[in-house]
Design a protein around this motif. Structure first.
Motif: not given
Length: 231
Positions: A185-204
């Protein structure tokens, strides 16, 4: 690094115009962006082409948009369900167009769109009604149909968790069509249950990289979401 917007659902879909092609993730209720669908229904954009695996019940999913008179064409694999009688009436009256696509072919057409592949050949649907009018080519002694890629103006998807930049993690079956739609899509809008700080999610763990995600909302009862930075 540019931060993503933390939108409320109404603001996130506000610029979806009449006539847009909208990819809607989900497999049944799993990974279905319910809040974004409701927001689009309330926003009222019409003459939409909607691409989704299935339509859902009248009270949920893409069926909401159909019942609200917003959809002119639906591209899907599974149009049956509690709303089937209404859909048949709309089809017979010419108020909506249905393009039925085998599930694997639908997933691959969307994946191809995200990958920049214009079309591909598949044996699925050969010598059936779904193959009528399509180019047929014999490859390694087997007939194949030419299928064209699908892209969207917008994708409405759901994930379990995102960081502020929009890197997405899905929970099990929630993954389904959402990652390929995010890329197509040209613009993707994501609905999520939680937003965390950058680095808190492993790249894997990241399935959909932030480059494909333009807007984020969290699913909660707050009317307003904090806006941080630009798209």
């Amino acid at each position: 690094m540019i931060q993503k917007k933390y939108e409320n659902s109404a603001k996130a879909v506000a610029d979806i115009e009449n006539g847009s092609t909208v990819l809607v993730g989900g497999f049944g209720g799993s990974g279905l962006p319910t809040e974004l669908i409701t927001a689009l229904m309330e926003q009222g954009a019409k003459n939409l082409t909607v691409v989704s695996n299935n339509i859902g019940a009248v009270s949920d999913g893409v069926a909401k948009l159909i019942s609200n008179g917003q959809v002119s064409k639906i591209i899907c694999s599974f149009p049956v369900g509690p709303h089937a009688e209404e859909l048949v009436q709309l089809l017979e009256s010419g108020r909506i167009e249905l393009e039925l696509v085998p599930q694997g072919t639908l997933a691959e057409r969307i994946r191809a769109g995200g990958a920049g592949v214009g079309a591909f050949y598949t044996p699925t649907g050969v010598e059936t009604e779904l193959g009528e009018g399509k180019e047929v080519r014999e490859i390694n002694g087997k007939k194949h149909l030419l299928e064209y890629a699908i892209t969207g103006d917008y994708a409405l998807i759901k994930a379990n968790k995102a960081d502020r930049w929009g890197n997405l993690v899905y929970n099990k079956a929630q993954r389904n069509f959402n990652p390929v739609m995010a890329s197509a899509a040209t613009i993707t809008i994501a609905e999520v249950e939680e937003i965390v700080e950058v680095g808190e999610i492993s790249a894997e763990e990241i399935v959909s990289p932030s480059i494909y995600v333009h807007r984020l909302i969290t699913v909660d009862t707050k009317e307003e979401r904090r806006v941080a930075g630009n798209e």
